[in-house]
Structures are given as structure tokens and as C-alpha cells.
Design a protein around this motif. Structure first.
Motif, PDB file in Angstrom:
ATOM      1  N   LEU A 177      52.769  82.609  39.095  1.00 15.77           N
ATOM      2  CA  LEU A 177      53.097  81.679  38.014  1.00 15.77           C
ATOM      3  C   LEU A 177      52.886  80.232  38.443  1.00 15.77           C
ATOM      4  O   LEU A 177      52.485  79.391  37.632  1.00 15.77           O
ATOM      5  CB  LEU A 177      54.539  81.890  37.545  1.00 15.77           C
ATOM      6  N   LYS A 178      53.167  79.935  39.695  1.00 14.16           N
ATOM      7  CA  LYS A 178      52.939  78.582  40.188  1.00 14.16           C
ATOM      8  C   LYS A 178      51.454  78.223  40.111  1.00 14.16           C
ATOM      9  O   LYS A 178      51.077  77.111  39.706  1.00 14.16           O
ATOM     10  CB  LYS A 178      53.441  78.459  41.625  1.00 14.16           C
ATOM     11  N   ARG A 179      50.608  79.182  40.479  1.00 15.91           N
ATOM     12  CA  ARG A 179      49.168  78.954  40.421  1.00 15.91           C
ATOM     13  C   ARG A 179      48.699  78.823  38.967  1.00 15.91           C
ATOM     14  O   ARG A 179      47.869  77.972  38.651  1.00 15.91           O
ATOM     15  CB  ARG A 179      48.424  80.074  41.118  1.00 15.91           C
ATOM     16  N   LEU A 180      49.220  79.697  38.102  1.00 21.79           N
ATOM     17  CA  LEU A 180      48.827  79.619  36.692  1.00 21.79           C
ATOM     18  C   LEU A 180      49.273  78.307  36.065  1.00 21.79           C
ATOM     19  O   LEU A 180      48.617  77.788  35.160  1.00 21.79           O
ATOM     20  CB  LEU A 180      49.437  80.796  35.913  1.00 21.79           C
ATOM     21  N   GLY A 181      50.403  77.765  36.554  1.00 13.02           N
ATOM     22  CA  GLY A 181      50.886  76.498  36.034  1.00 13.02           C
ATOM     23  C   GLY A 181      49.959  75.350  36.337  1.00 13.02           C
ATOM     24  O   GLY A 181      50.019  74.307  35.676  1.00 13.02           O
ATOM     25  N   GLY A 182      49.070  75.518  37.327  1.00 12.30           N
ATOM     26  CA  GLY A 182      48.115  74.486  37.664  1.00 12.30           C
ATOM     27  C   GLY A 182      46.777  74.656  36.970  1.00 12.30           C
ATOM     28  O   GLY A 182      45.829  73.928  37.271  1.00 12.30           O
ATOM     29  N   THR A 183      46.673  75.621  36.060  1.00 10.30           N
ATOM     30  CA  THR A 183      45.447  75.860  35.297  1.00 10.30           C
ATOM     31  C   THR A 183      45.659  75.410  33.856  1.00 10.30           C
ATOM     32  O   THR A 183      46.776  75.054  33.462  1.00 10.30           O
ATOM     33  CB  THR A 183      45.097  77.360  35.313  1.00 10.30           C
TER      34      THR A 183
END
Length: 293
Positions: free
Chosen positions: A118-124
Motif C-alpha cells: 500500500l505504501k508503494r501504491l500510494g506513490g503511484t
């Protein structure tokens, strides 16, 4: 139970370098997430076994274990009634909706929080709306396939008679759709409860299991004590199971319900309330990453 077997990198790839063109872009990205999430779900052995196949297994066990005892709801002279499998089919359909929505999403999203997805998706460019669309769409697709196969197995493998009135199938459609979407939102909201992905199953499964026992899935609802029926009535699974019983059981069985009828308007009202609760909670509690990490 969880589709978390895919790596965080795989999940992020589905959104990488995609730009959103307003609402249309959000919807297109959400639709692509539905396809992706569904593919991941069926590639995860624990998801397939514990959420997709579990109702089939339980229906087969109940039919084999209790079928020799005779029909349920027979007349005093021993005639009439329905088979054990026919009685438990509505409960297993309702359980499938609960497992696909609440259990699957709660465990899956908790795992995504824990492993950094989710942290990575939050940066997309992925918005929470597109993310929700992907999760809810996946639940709708998998629950629909599950229900269709369960009904086919019941009819052709177990010889269970199915309703022939179009009105019954219309009722099935709205109870199913209402119930699945409600469970999906509640699953998203419940994912905020586990402290980590590892503890998610320990937190979620007891809740789901208890609800199934008190809501007329594994036990005949009319034999439960009244206080337990009242407690079950506070939660959506009881109403989903009641709605499904109203579709698949003979009209004579309506007398065994608490109100003596199938009470479809009350089923709709309670599912509507829980849908609103799940929608609000899922939006309020959802974060790309936990606040305390």
C-alpha cells in the motif's frame, strides 16, 4: 484467505507510470485493477481453498453426514420435507458471500499494509477510488462464479431442486448483489483492525466463524435460542442467509423464521444499513500506510 502471495512489485507494476485523466482515467484504472486482483486471487492457493472452495466442501460434508437422517421439515406421517443438502444450500451461498468479501479482503488488505504494497501504491497515480473498485470488482467476479458453480453442483451433483419462478431468481439477484457489496465494504473496513499481516487471520477468522454459527449457516437457525437469534440479527450475515432461504426453501419454511415470514423488506433495510456503515468505515479507516508505522 489472502491474495497476498503476489509480490508488492507485481502489484505496483499495474499502476506504474499511468496517468489519470480525471474521472474517466480513475474508472479505467479501476477496471484494470479488477482484472489484476481477480487474477491474483485465483493464483493464491489459500484464497481458492478457504474462500472459494470452502462452501462446496461444507455443503458436501453436511449432505453426506446428515443425509441419512432423512428430510428436514417432514410431515407427521413422514412425508414431504426437503433434503439436508437443499436446506443448507442457502446458508452456504450466504457464507460464500461473507468469505469472499469480509474474510478475503480483510486479510488481503492487512497483508498489503504489512508488506509495504500500500505504501508503494500510494506513490503511484492510483487513487483510493480505483483501488476500492479493484477490490470490490474482484469480490463481485469471484463471488458470482462461486455462487453459479455452487448452484450447479447442488443441482447436478447433489440432485437439489432449484426454484422455477422468475420472481425467486430476481430476489436472489438483489440479495446476492446487495450482500456481496456490503461484505466487500465491511472487509475493507475490517482490514484496519489487525496490527500486522501475520495477525490478520487470527483476528478475522474467529469473527467470521462465529457469525456463521449463529446466523443459520452451519446450524438450523430456528433451533437456536431466541437471544442468539437476536444477536445474529444485529449483523448482516443473518439477513443474507434469511434472504437466500426465502429464495431456495419452500414457502412452508417461512413459518420457522423469527417473524414467521421471509420479511424481504427487512432484509433489504438491514443490508442497506450495513452497506452504509461499511462504506463510511472503509473510507474513514483506509490509509495507504498505517499511521503508527
Amino acid at each position: 484467505m489472502s491474495a497476498g502471495s503476489a509480490t508488492a512489485g507485481d502489484r505496483t507494476t499495474t499502476t506504474g507510470d499511468q496517468s489519470l485523466g480525471g474521472l474517466g482515467g480513475i474508472l479505467r484504472l479501476g477496471a484494470s485493477r479488477v482484472i489484476y486482483e481477480t487474477r491474483v486471487y485465483f493464483r493464491s492457493p489459500d484464497s481458492v481453498f478457504f474462500t472459494f472452495l470452502f462452501p462446496f466442501i461444507m455443503l458436501g460434508i453436511f449432505t453426506a453426514a446428515f443425509g441419512a437422517a432423512g428430510n428436514i421439515g417432514t410431515n407427521p406421517d413422514g412425508t414431504g420435507g426437503i433434503t439436508v443438502g437443499a436446506y443448507y444450500l442457502p446458508g452456504m451461498l450466504a457464507a460464500g458471500m461473507l468469505l469472499s468479501g469480509v474474510q478475503n479482503l480483510a486479510v488481503d488488505i492487512a497483508g498489503e499494509k504489512s508488506d509495504g504494497t500500500l505504501k508503494r501504491l500510494g506513490g503511484t497515480p492510483l487513487s483510493p477510488l480505483s483501488y476500492f473498485m479493484g477490490k470490490i470488482g474482484e469480490v463481485l467476479v469471484t463471488a458470482t462464479i462461486q455462487a453459479a458453480l455452487l448452484i450447479l453442483v447442488a443441482r447436478f451433483a447433489l440432485g437439489i431442486d432449484l426454484p422455477t419462478e422468475p420472481g425467486k431468481w430476481l430476489t436472489f439477484a438483489w440479495v446476492f448483489l446487495f450482500g456481496v457489496i456490503t461484505c466487500a465494504f465491511l472487509g475493507i473496513a475490517l482490514s484496519a483492525l489487525p496490527r500486522s499481516g501475520k495477525s490478520a487471520t487470527a483476528v478475522v477468522i474467529p469473527i467470521v466463524l462465529i457469525l456463521q454459527f449463529i446466523s443459520g449457516v452451519y446450524l438450523q437457525f430456528y433451533v437456536l435460542p431466541e437471544w442468539m437469534q437476536n444477536v445474529a440479527g444485529l449483523f448482516p450475515l443473518k439477513w443474507m442467509a434469511q434472504g437466500m432461504r426465502g429464495v431456495f426453501l419452500p414457502e412452508s419454511f417461512a413459518a420457522l423464521e423469527q417473524s414467521g415470514t421471509w420479511d424481504f423488506p427487512l432484509v433489504a433495510l438491514n443490508l442497506g444499513i450495513w452497506l452504509a456503515v461499511g462504506l463510511v468505515l472503509s473510507r474513514v479507516t483506509f490509509r495507504w500506510i498505517r499511521k503508527d508505522t
